[in-house]
Design a protein around this motif. Structure first.
Motif, mmCIF file in Angstrom:
data_model
loop_
_atom_site.group_PDB
_atom_site.id
_atom_site.type_symbol
_atom_site.label_atom_id
_atom_site.label_comp_id
_atom_site.label_asym_id
_atom_site.label_seq_id
_atom_site.Cartn_x
_atom_site.Cartn_y
_atom_site.Cartn_z
ATOM 1 N N ILE A 283 -5.828 3.708 -5.573
ATOM 2 C CA ILE A 283 -6.451 2.972 -4.471
ATOM 3 C C ILE A 283 -5.948 3.596 -3.177
ATOM 4 O O ILE A 283 -4.790 3.400 -2.793
ATOM 5 C CB ILE A 283 -6.118 1.466 -4.499
ATOM 6 N N ARG A 482 -10.891 -3.308 -3.307
ATOM 7 C CA ARG A 482 -10.267 -2.889 -4.560
ATOM 8 C C ARG A 482 -9.011 -3.701 -4.860
ATOM 9 O O ARG A 482 -8.766 -4.073 -6.009
ATOM 10 C CB ARG A 482 -9.956 -1.392 -4.504
ATOM 11 N N TYR A 483 -8.204 -3.977 -3.840
ATOM 12 C CA TYR A 483 -7.034 -4.826 -4.092
ATOM 13 C C TYR A 483 -7.451 -6.267 -4.389
ATOM 14 O O TYR A 483 -6.807 -6.959 -5.182
ATOM 15 C CB TYR A 483 -6.054 -4.774 -2.917
#
Length: 495
Positions: A283, A482-483
Protein backbone atom coordinates in the motif's frame (compact mmCIF):
# COMPACT_ATOMS: atom_id res chain seq x y z
CA UNK A 1 -4.33 0.51 18.91
CA UNK A 2 -1.27 1.89 17.12
CA UNK A 3 2.06 0.59 18.40
CA UNK A 4 4.77 3.15 17.69
CA UNK A 5 8.50 3.04 18.33
CA UNK A 6 10.40 6.31 18.33
CA UNK A 7 7.89 8.21 16.21
CA UNK A 8 4.50 10.00 16.62
CA UNK A 9 3.78 12.18 18.54
CA UNK A 10 7.20 12.99 20.03
CA UNK A 11 9.37 12.76 16.90
CA UNK A 12 8.80 14.63 13.63
CA UNK A 13 9.35 12.87 10.33
CA UNK A 14 7.75 10.94 7.52
CA UNK A 15 6.48 8.02 9.61
CA UNK A 16 5.05 10.36 12.24
CA UNK A 17 3.29 12.42 9.57
CA UNK A 18 1.83 9.21 8.14
CA UNK A 19 0.53 8.14 11.57
CA UNK A 20 -1.09 11.54 12.07
CA UNK A 21 -2.54 11.31 8.55
CA UNK A 22 -4.01 7.83 9.13
CA UNK A 23 -5.69 8.77 12.42
CA UNK A 24 -7.23 11.90 10.93
CA UNK A 25 -8.19 10.04 7.74
CA UNK A 26 -10.59 7.76 9.65
CA UNK A 27 -12.55 10.12 11.94
CA UNK A 28 -15.19 7.43 12.50
CA UNK A 29 -12.60 5.09 14.09
CA UNK A 30 -11.38 5.53 17.66
CA UNK A 31 -7.62 5.11 17.87
CA UNK A 32 -5.27 4.54 20.75
CA UNK A 33 -1.50 4.81 20.57
CA UNK A 34 1.38 3.45 22.62
CA UNK A 35 4.68 5.25 22.14
CA UNK A 36 7.84 3.26 22.89
CA UNK A 37 11.03 5.22 23.36
CA UNK A 38 14.48 4.83 24.87
CA UNK A 39 14.64 7.40 27.71
CA UNK A 40 12.48 10.49 28.42
CA UNK A 41 15.44 12.85 27.99
CA UNK A 42 15.88 11.67 24.40
CA UNK A 43 12.60 13.34 23.39
CA UNK A 44 11.09 16.75 23.78
CA UNK A 45 7.51 17.95 23.76
CA UNK A 46 4.88 16.54 21.43
CA UNK A 47 5.43 17.58 17.83
CA UNK A 48 1.81 17.09 16.76
CA UNK A 49 -1.57 18.30 17.95
CA UNK A 50 -3.48 15.18 18.92
CA UNK A 51 -6.48 14.31 16.72
CA UNK A 52 -9.89 14.26 18.43
CA UNK A 53 -10.37 10.56 17.64
CA UNK A 54 -7.14 9.58 19.43
CA UNK A 55 -8.74 8.50 22.71
CA UNK A 56 -5.77 6.84 24.41
CA UNK A 57 -2.07 7.70 24.48
CA UNK A 58 0.67 6.41 26.71
CA UNK A 59 4.46 6.58 26.54
CA UNK A 60 6.83 3.89 27.81
CA UNK A 61 10.60 4.25 27.93
CA UNK A 62 12.34 0.91 27.65
CA UNK A 63 15.70 2.05 28.96
CA UNK A 64 14.56 4.58 31.53
CA UNK A 65 16.59 4.14 34.73
CA UNK A 66 14.58 1.99 37.08
CA UNK A 67 15.40 0.14 40.26
CA UNK A 68 15.73 -3.59 39.82
CA UNK A 69 13.78 -5.85 42.17
CA UNK A 70 15.55 -6.18 45.53
CA UNK A 71 18.24 -8.82 45.57
CA UNK A 72 16.84 -12.02 47.01
CA UNK A 73 17.49 -15.76 47.00
CA UNK A 74 15.30 -17.16 44.26
CA UNK A 75 15.24 -20.38 42.27
CA UNK A 76 13.69 -21.08 38.88
CA UNK A 77 11.09 -23.83 38.68
CA UNK A 78 12.53 -27.07 37.23
CA UNK A 79 10.70 -26.63 33.93
CA UNK A 80 11.79 -22.99 33.45
CA UNK A 81 15.22 -23.34 31.87
CA UNK A 82 14.17 -26.11 29.44
CA UNK A 83 11.40 -23.78 28.26
CA UNK A 84 13.88 -20.91 27.86
CA UNK A 85 16.37 -23.17 26.10
CA UNK A 86 13.69 -24.40 23.70
CA UNK A 87 12.86 -20.86 22.52
CA UNK A 88 16.54 -19.87 22.22
CA UNK A 89 17.28 -23.04 20.27
CA UNK A 90 14.51 -22.21 17.79
CA UNK A 91 15.95 -18.71 17.36
CA UNK A 92 19.39 -20.14 16.69
CA UNK A 93 18.53 -23.11 14.48
CA UNK A 94 14.89 -23.23 13.34
CA UNK A 95 13.20 -19.83 13.25
CA UNK A 96 10.86 -21.13 10.54
CA UNK A 97 9.28 -23.48 13.05
CA UNK A 98 5.51 -22.77 12.89
CA UNK A 99 5.25 -22.48 16.67
CA UNK A 100 8.14 -20.04 17.11
CA UNK A 101 6.01 -16.92 17.68
CA UNK A 102 3.50 -18.73 19.91
CA UNK A 103 6.24 -20.28 22.05
CA UNK A 104 7.88 -16.87 22.46
CA UNK A 105 4.57 -15.25 23.47
CA UNK A 106 3.89 -18.13 25.87
CA UNK A 107 7.29 -17.60 27.47
CA UNK A 108 6.43 -13.92 27.90
CA UNK A 109 3.24 -14.97 29.73
CA UNK A 110 5.58 -16.38 32.37
CA UNK A 111 7.50 -13.10 32.72
CA UNK A 112 5.06 -11.64 35.25
CA UNK A 113 5.78 -11.31 38.99
CA UNK A 114 4.19 -14.69 39.68
CA UNK A 115 5.45 -16.42 36.52
CA UNK A 116 8.22 -18.93 36.01
CA UNK A 117 10.45 -16.34 34.28
CA UNK A 118 9.94 -13.34 36.53
CA UNK A 119 12.45 -10.51 36.45
CA UNK A 120 13.82 -11.77 39.79
CA UNK A 121 14.42 -15.23 38.32
CA UNK A 122 16.26 -13.71 35.36
CA UNK A 123 18.42 -11.45 37.53
CA UNK A 124 19.17 -13.52 40.60
CA UNK A 125 18.52 -17.22 40.18
CA UNK A 126 21.48 -19.63 39.98
CA UNK A 127 19.67 -21.38 37.13
CA UNK A 128 19.73 -18.17 35.07
CA UNK A 129 23.40 -17.66 35.92
CA UNK A 130 24.24 -21.18 34.76
CA UNK A 131 22.29 -20.71 31.53
CA UNK A 132 24.18 -17.50 30.73
CA UNK A 133 27.51 -19.21 31.43
CA UNK A 134 26.53 -22.15 29.25
CA UNK A 135 25.48 -19.83 26.40
CA UNK A 136 28.74 -17.90 26.66
CA UNK A 137 30.85 -21.05 26.46
CA UNK A 138 28.96 -22.49 23.52
CA UNK A 139 28.38 -19.38 21.39
CA UNK A 140 30.51 -16.38 22.31
CA UNK A 141 33.72 -15.72 20.35
CA UNK A 142 34.66 -12.63 22.40
CA UNK A 143 36.97 -13.32 25.35
CA UNK A 144 35.12 -11.06 27.82
CA UNK A 145 32.49 -12.86 29.88
CA UNK A 146 31.78 -9.64 31.79
CA UNK A 147 30.78 -7.81 28.59
CA UNK A 148 28.73 -10.82 27.49
CA UNK A 149 26.91 -10.97 30.82
CA UNK A 150 25.96 -7.28 30.82
CA UNK A 151 25.03 -7.32 27.14
CA UNK A 152 22.60 -10.16 27.79
CA UNK A 153 21.08 -8.28 30.73
CA UNK A 154 20.78 -5.05 28.75
CA UNK A 155 19.32 -6.85 25.75
CA UNK A 156 16.61 -8.64 27.73
CA UNK A 157 15.55 -5.80 30.05
CA UNK A 158 12.88 -4.33 27.69
CA UNK A 159 10.91 -7.60 27.60
CA UNK A 160 9.64 -7.21 31.16
CA UNK A 161 8.62 -3.63 30.49
CA UNK A 162 6.87 -4.64 27.27
CA UNK A 163 4.94 -7.27 29.16
CA UNK A 164 3.83 -4.64 31.72
CA UNK A 165 2.59 -2.47 28.84
CA UNK A 166 0.71 -5.41 27.31
CA UNK A 167 -0.97 -6.22 30.64
CA UNK A 168 -2.27 -2.69 31.23
CA UNK A 169 -3.04 -1.87 27.58
CA UNK A 170 -6.76 -1.26 26.89
CA UNK A 171 -8.27 -3.93 24.72
CA UNK A 172 -8.70 -2.98 21.08
CA UNK A 173 -10.34 -4.63 18.12
CA UNK A 174 -7.15 -4.33 16.05
CA UNK A 175 -3.51 -3.90 17.03
CA UNK A 176 -1.45 -2.13 14.39
CA UNK A 177 2.35 -1.84 14.67
CA UNK A 178 4.21 0.51 12.35
CA UNK A 179 7.49 -1.42 12.59
CA UNK A 180 8.92 -4.69 13.79
CA UNK A 181 11.40 -4.30 16.68
CA UNK A 182 9.94 -3.58 20.11
CA UNK A 183 6.66 -2.23 18.74
CA UNK A 184 6.23 -5.40 16.70
CA UNK A 185 6.92 -7.60 19.72
CA UNK A 186 4.33 -5.64 21.69
CA UNK A 187 1.88 -6.47 18.90
CA UNK A 188 2.79 -10.16 19.22
CA UNK A 189 2.07 -10.08 22.97
CA UNK A 190 -1.22 -8.19 22.58
CA UNK A 191 -2.49 -10.55 19.90
CA UNK A 192 -1.56 -13.54 22.06
CA UNK A 193 -3.20 -12.12 25.21
CA UNK A 194 -6.38 -10.71 23.68
CA UNK A 195 -6.94 -12.95 20.62
CA UNK A 196 -7.48 -10.00 18.33
CA UNK A 197 -5.94 -9.35 14.89
CA UNK A 198 -2.50 -7.82 14.50
CA UNK A 199 -1.48 -5.71 11.47
CA UNK A 200 2.11 -4.79 10.69
CA UNK A 201 2.95 -2.02 8.25
CA UNK A 202 6.57 -1.08 7.58
CA UNK A 203 7.73 2.13 5.96
CA UNK A 204 11.40 1.24 6.02
CA UNK A 205 12.60 -2.23 6.89
CA UNK A 206 13.32 -1.97 10.61
CA UNK A 207 15.93 -4.74 10.70
CA UNK A 208 17.84 -3.19 7.81
CA UNK A 209 17.85 0.22 9.52
CA UNK A 210 19.03 -1.25 12.84
CA UNK A 211 21.85 -3.00 11.01
CA UNK A 212 22.98 0.33 9.56
CA UNK A 213 22.92 1.83 13.06
CA UNK A 214 24.82 -1.11 14.57
CA UNK A 215 27.50 -1.17 11.89
CA UNK A 216 28.18 2.50 12.67
CA UNK A 217 27.86 2.22 16.48
CA UNK A 218 30.97 3.10 18.48
CA UNK A 219 29.72 1.73 21.83
CA UNK A 220 29.97 -1.94 20.79
CA UNK A 221 33.09 -3.62 22.15
CA UNK A 222 35.56 -5.97 20.50
CA UNK A 223 37.90 -7.40 23.11
CA UNK A 224 39.95 -9.59 20.77
CA UNK A 225 43.61 -8.76 20.44
CA UNK A 226 44.92 -7.36 17.19
CA UNK A 227 46.23 -10.82 16.29
CA UNK A 228 42.85 -12.48 16.89
CA UNK A 229 40.81 -10.08 14.78
CA UNK A 230 39.73 -10.95 11.28
CA UNK A 231 38.94 -7.67 9.44
CA UNK A 232 36.40 -9.52 7.29
CA UNK A 233 34.35 -10.56 10.35
CA UNK A 234 32.05 -8.35 12.37
CA UNK A 235 32.77 -8.35 16.10
CA UNK A 236 30.74 -10.79 18.19
CA UNK A 237 28.70 -8.23 20.13
CA UNK A 238 27.77 -6.41 16.93
CA UNK A 239 26.65 -9.74 15.48
CA UNK A 240 24.73 -10.51 18.66
CA UNK A 241 22.69 -7.30 18.49
CA UNK A 242 22.05 -7.78 14.76
CA UNK A 243 20.75 -11.33 15.36
CA UNK A 244 18.62 -10.04 18.22
CA UNK A 245 16.75 -7.61 15.97
CA UNK A 246 16.53 -10.22 13.21
CA UNK A 247 14.83 -12.56 15.68
CA UNK A 248 12.39 -9.86 16.80
CA UNK A 249 11.53 -9.19 13.17
CA UNK A 250 10.97 -12.84 12.37
CA UNK A 251 8.69 -13.42 15.37
CA UNK A 252 6.68 -10.31 14.42
CA UNK A 253 6.26 -11.47 10.81
CA UNK A 254 5.10 -14.89 11.95
CA UNK A 255 2.48 -13.45 14.30
CA UNK A 256 1.08 -10.70 12.06
CA UNK A 257 -2.19 -11.36 10.23
CA UNK A 258 -1.47 -8.76 7.54
CA UNK A 259 1.96 -7.40 6.57
CA UNK A 260 2.04 -4.21 4.53
CA UNK A 261 4.99 -2.77 2.61
CA UNK A 262 5.09 0.55 0.80
CA UNK A 263 6.46 -0.87 -2.43
CA UNK A 264 7.45 -4.17 -4.03
CA UNK A 265 11.17 -4.16 -3.27
CA UNK A 266 10.41 -3.83 0.44
CA UNK A 267 7.82 -6.61 0.24
CA UNK A 268 10.47 -8.85 -1.31
CA UNK A 269 12.81 -7.98 1.54
CA UNK A 270 10.09 -8.89 4.04
CA UNK A 271 9.73 -12.27 2.35
CA UNK A 272 13.48 -12.87 2.60
CA UNK A 273 13.34 -11.98 6.30
CA UNK A 274 10.60 -14.53 7.00
CA UNK A 275 7.24 -12.92 6.20
CA UNK A 276 4.66 -15.47 4.92
CA UNK A 277 3.92 -14.50 1.31
CA UNK A 278 0.14 -14.94 1.55
CA UNK A 279 -0.08 -12.27 4.28
CA UNK A 280 1.91 -9.58 2.47
CA UNK A 281 0.70 -6.70 0.31
CA UNK A 282 1.77 -3.24 -0.88
CA UNK A 283 0.00 0.00 0.00
CA UNK A 284 1.92 3.10 -1.17
CA UNK A 285 1.88 6.32 0.78
CA UNK A 286 -0.48 8.99 -0.41
CA UNK A 287 -0.77 12.71 0.22
CA UNK A 288 -3.41 15.42 0.29
CA UNK A 289 -2.78 16.72 -3.22
CA UNK A 290 -5.30 19.55 -2.90
CA UNK A 291 -3.28 21.05 -0.05
CA UNK A 292 -0.27 21.54 -2.32
CA UNK A 293 -1.81 22.00 -5.78
CA UNK A 294 -2.42 25.79 -5.38
CA UNK A 295 1.32 26.27 -4.78
CA UNK A 296 2.05 25.55 -8.45
CA UNK A 297 0.71 28.97 -9.42
CA UNK A 298 3.21 30.64 -7.05
CA UNK A 299 6.30 29.25 -8.82
CA UNK A 300 8.55 31.43 -10.93
CA UNK A 301 8.83 30.73 -14.66
CA UNK A 302 12.46 29.68 -14.29
CA UNK A 303 13.70 27.03 -11.81
CA UNK A 304 14.61 28.71 -8.51
CA UNK A 305 18.31 28.08 -7.73
CA UNK A 306 17.39 26.55 -4.37
CA UNK A 307 18.04 22.95 -3.42
CA UNK A 308 16.05 21.95 -0.36
CA UNK A 309 16.56 18.89 1.81
CA UNK A 310 13.48 18.39 3.96
CA UNK A 311 14.11 16.04 6.84
CA UNK A 312 15.75 15.42 10.19
CA UNK A 313 19.41 16.34 10.50
CA UNK A 314 20.63 12.83 11.32
CA UNK A 315 23.35 10.58 9.86
CA UNK A 316 20.96 8.33 7.92
CA UNK A 317 19.95 11.38 5.84
CA UNK A 318 23.64 11.89 4.92
CA UNK A 319 23.39 15.67 5.10
CA UNK A 320 27.17 15.88 4.64
CA UNK A 321 26.98 14.52 1.09
CA UNK A 322 24.37 17.17 0.29
CA UNK A 323 26.65 19.90 1.67
CA UNK A 324 29.66 18.59 -0.26
CA UNK A 325 27.56 18.47 -3.44
CA UNK A 326 26.90 22.20 -3.05
CA UNK A 327 30.58 22.90 -3.63
CA UNK A 328 30.12 21.52 -7.16
CA UNK A 329 26.82 23.36 -7.64
CA UNK A 330 28.04 26.78 -6.54
CA UNK A 331 31.21 26.53 -8.64
CA UNK A 332 28.96 26.60 -11.73
CA UNK A 333 25.86 28.31 -10.33
CA UNK A 334 27.12 30.87 -7.79
CA UNK A 335 23.64 32.09 -6.84
CA UNK A 336 22.50 28.60 -5.76
CA UNK A 337 21.59 27.96 -2.14
CA UNK A 338 21.11 24.80 -0.07
CA UNK A 339 18.28 24.82 2.44
CA UNK A 340 18.07 22.19 5.15
CA UNK A 341 14.57 22.22 6.62
CA UNK A 342 14.21 19.91 9.56
CA UNK A 343 14.83 19.49 13.29
CA UNK A 344 18.38 19.23 14.61
CA UNK A 345 17.68 18.05 18.15
CA UNK A 346 17.69 14.31 17.45
CA UNK A 347 21.44 14.26 16.80
CA UNK A 348 22.91 17.63 17.91
CA UNK A 349 26.51 16.45 17.53
CA UNK A 350 25.91 15.45 13.91
CA UNK A 351 24.12 18.75 13.23
CA UNK A 352 27.16 20.64 14.56
CA UNK A 353 29.45 18.58 12.34
CA UNK A 354 27.30 19.50 9.33
CA UNK A 355 27.48 23.21 10.15
CA UNK A 356 31.25 22.96 10.59
CA UNK A 357 31.61 21.16 7.25
CA UNK A 358 29.71 23.94 5.48
CA UNK A 359 32.10 26.53 6.93
CA UNK A 360 35.17 24.45 6.06
CA UNK A 361 34.01 24.28 2.43
CA UNK A 362 33.42 28.02 2.32
CA UNK A 363 29.65 27.52 2.07
CA UNK A 364 28.64 29.20 5.31
CA UNK A 365 26.48 31.75 3.45
CA UNK A 366 25.11 29.19 0.97
CA UNK A 367 23.99 26.36 3.27
CA UNK A 368 21.12 27.50 5.47
CA UNK A 369 19.77 25.45 8.39
CA UNK A 370 16.14 26.49 8.64
CA UNK A 371 14.76 24.12 11.28
CA UNK A 372 11.14 23.06 11.00
CA UNK A 373 9.25 24.85 8.23
CA UNK A 374 5.72 24.89 6.86
CA UNK A 375 5.96 23.16 3.50
CA UNK A 376 3.20 25.25 1.97
CA UNK A 377 5.38 28.35 2.54
CA UNK A 378 8.64 26.67 1.60
CA UNK A 379 7.94 24.71 -1.60
CA UNK A 380 7.05 27.62 -3.97
CA UNK A 381 10.58 28.98 -3.38
CA UNK A 382 12.35 25.69 -4.09
CA UNK A 383 13.79 24.43 -7.38
CA UNK A 384 14.56 20.87 -6.28
CA UNK A 385 13.61 18.68 -3.35
CA UNK A 386 16.79 16.77 -2.52
CA UNK A 387 17.26 13.51 -0.63
CA UNK A 388 20.85 12.40 -0.03
CA UNK A 389 19.84 9.59 2.33
CA UNK A 390 21.54 6.24 2.71
CA UNK A 391 18.18 4.65 3.53
CA UNK A 392 14.58 5.62 2.76
CA UNK A 393 11.27 3.92 2.14
CA UNK A 394 8.68 5.89 0.15
CA UNK A 395 9.39 9.49 1.18
CA UNK A 396 6.37 11.71 1.67
CA UNK A 397 8.48 14.82 1.02
CA UNK A 398 9.05 13.75 -2.58
CA UNK A 399 5.31 13.34 -3.11
CA UNK A 400 4.55 16.66 -1.42
CA UNK A 401 7.11 18.36 -3.64
CA UNK A 402 5.56 16.70 -6.69
CA UNK A 403 2.10 17.97 -5.77
CA UNK A 404 3.54 21.49 -5.66
CA UNK A 405 5.25 20.92 -9.03
CA UNK A 406 8.80 20.58 -7.63
CA UNK A 407 10.99 17.86 -9.18
CA UNK A 408 13.23 15.74 -6.99
CA UNK A 409 16.89 14.73 -6.87
CA UNK A 410 17.45 11.60 -4.82
CA UNK A 411 19.93 8.89 -4.00
CA UNK A 412 19.02 5.42 -5.23
CA UNK A 413 17.38 4.19 -2.04
CA UNK A 414 14.01 2.71 -1.17
CA UNK A 415 11.33 3.47 -3.73
CA UNK A 416 12.96 6.69 -4.97
CA UNK A 417 13.84 5.26 -8.38
CA UNK A 418 10.23 4.14 -8.76
CA UNK A 419 8.99 7.61 -7.77
CA UNK A 420 11.29 9.38 -10.24
CA UNK A 421 11.09 7.10 -13.28
CA UNK A 422 7.84 5.22 -12.65
CA UNK A 423 6.94 1.55 -12.74
CA UNK A 424 6.97 -0.19 -16.16
CA UNK A 425 3.95 0.70 -18.27
CA UNK A 426 1.77 3.79 -18.00
CA UNK A 427 3.67 5.13 -15.01
CA UNK A 428 7.02 4.98 -16.78
CA UNK A 429 5.50 6.61 -19.87
CA UNK A 430 4.80 9.77 -17.85
CA UNK A 431 8.52 10.47 -17.94
CA UNK A 432 11.21 11.30 -15.39
CA UNK A 433 10.23 13.65 -12.58
CA UNK A 434 13.81 14.30 -11.52
CA UNK A 435 17.12 12.48 -11.23
CA UNK A 436 18.53 9.56 -9.18
CA UNK A 437 22.20 9.15 -8.23
CA UNK A 438 24.11 6.59 -6.23
CA UNK A 439 24.61 6.88 -2.48
CA UNK A 440 27.40 9.05 -1.02
CA UNK A 441 28.53 10.58 -4.33
CA UNK A 442 28.63 14.38 -3.87
CA UNK A 443 29.96 15.02 -7.37
CA UNK A 444 27.15 13.03 -9.02
CA UNK A 445 24.57 14.75 -6.82
CA UNK A 446 25.93 18.17 -7.71
CA UNK A 447 26.12 17.48 -11.45
CA UNK A 448 22.56 16.09 -11.51
CA UNK A 449 21.32 19.22 -9.73
CA UNK A 450 23.04 21.45 -12.29
CA UNK A 451 21.57 19.43 -15.18
CA UNK A 452 18.07 20.32 -13.98
CA UNK A 453 18.53 23.81 -12.57
CA UNK A 454 20.45 25.17 -15.57
CA UNK A 455 18.07 23.70 -18.16
CA UNK A 456 14.63 25.31 -17.78
CA UNK A 457 13.07 23.01 -20.38
CA UNK A 458 14.28 19.83 -18.66
CA UNK A 459 13.19 21.21 -15.29
CA UNK A 460 9.72 22.05 -16.65
CA UNK A 461 9.29 18.57 -18.13
CA UNK A 462 10.27 17.02 -14.80
CA UNK A 463 7.82 19.29 -13.00
CA UNK A 464 4.96 18.27 -15.29
CA UNK A 465 5.82 14.58 -14.86
CA UNK A 466 5.91 15.04 -11.08
CA UNK A 467 2.38 16.47 -11.03
CA UNK A 468 0.98 13.76 -13.31
CA UNK A 469 2.61 10.92 -11.33
CA UNK A 470 1.48 12.02 -7.90
CA UNK A 471 -2.09 12.74 -9.05
CA UNK A 472 -2.45 9.37 -10.75
CA UNK A 473 -0.79 7.04 -8.25
CA UNK A 474 -0.17 8.67 -4.87
CA UNK A 475 -3.26 10.45 -3.59
CA UNK A 476 -4.25 9.98 0.04
CA UNK A 477 -7.76 8.98 -1.05
CA UNK A 478 -6.29 5.89 -2.70
CA UNK A 479 -4.28 5.09 0.42
CA UNK A 480 -7.30 5.58 2.72
CA UNK A 481 -9.42 3.33 0.53
CA UNK A 482 -6.93 0.47 0.81
CA UNK A 483 -6.32 0.86 4.53
CA UNK A 484 -10.07 1.19 5.06
CA UNK A 485 -10.56 -2.18 3.37
CA UNK A 486 -7.78 -3.69 5.49
CA UNK A 487 -9.28 -2.37 8.73
CA UNK A 488 -12.78 -3.48 7.71
CA UNK A 489 -11.54 -7.01 7.01
CA UNK A 490 -9.88 -7.23 10.40
CA UNK A 491 -12.81 -5.69 12.26
CA UNK A 492 -14.74 -8.75 11.09
CA UNK A 493 -11.97 -11.10 12.25
CA UNK A 494 -13.08 -13.68 14.80
CA UNK A 495 -10.73 -15.28 17.28
Amino acid sequence: MLLLEGTFPFVAGGVSSWVNQIIRGFPEVRFGAIFLGSRPEDYGDMRYALPDNLVHLEATYLYEPQDNPPVMPVHAAPETMPMVECVHKLFETDMKHPDCAELFAGLMDEAGPDGKVSHEVFLYSPESWEFIKKSYRSRCTDPSFVDYFWTVRHMHTPFWRLREVAVRCPQARIYHAVSTGYAGILGVLLKHRNKRPFILSEHGIYVKERKIDLYQAQWLKDNRSVFERDPSRVSYFRQLWIRFFEHLGYVTYQAADDIVALYEANRQRQLLDGAPMERTSNIPNGIDIQRFAPLRAQRSALPPPVLCLIGRVVPIKDIKTFIRAMRTVTNHLPEAEAWIAGPEDESPEYANECRELAHQLGLGDKVKFLGFQKLTELLPKVGLVVLSSISEALPLVILEGYAAGVPTLSTDVGSCRQLVFGLPGEDEAIGASGQVVRIADPEALGQAALALLTNPQAWQHASEAAVKRVEKYYSQDMMFERYGALYEKNFKWQA
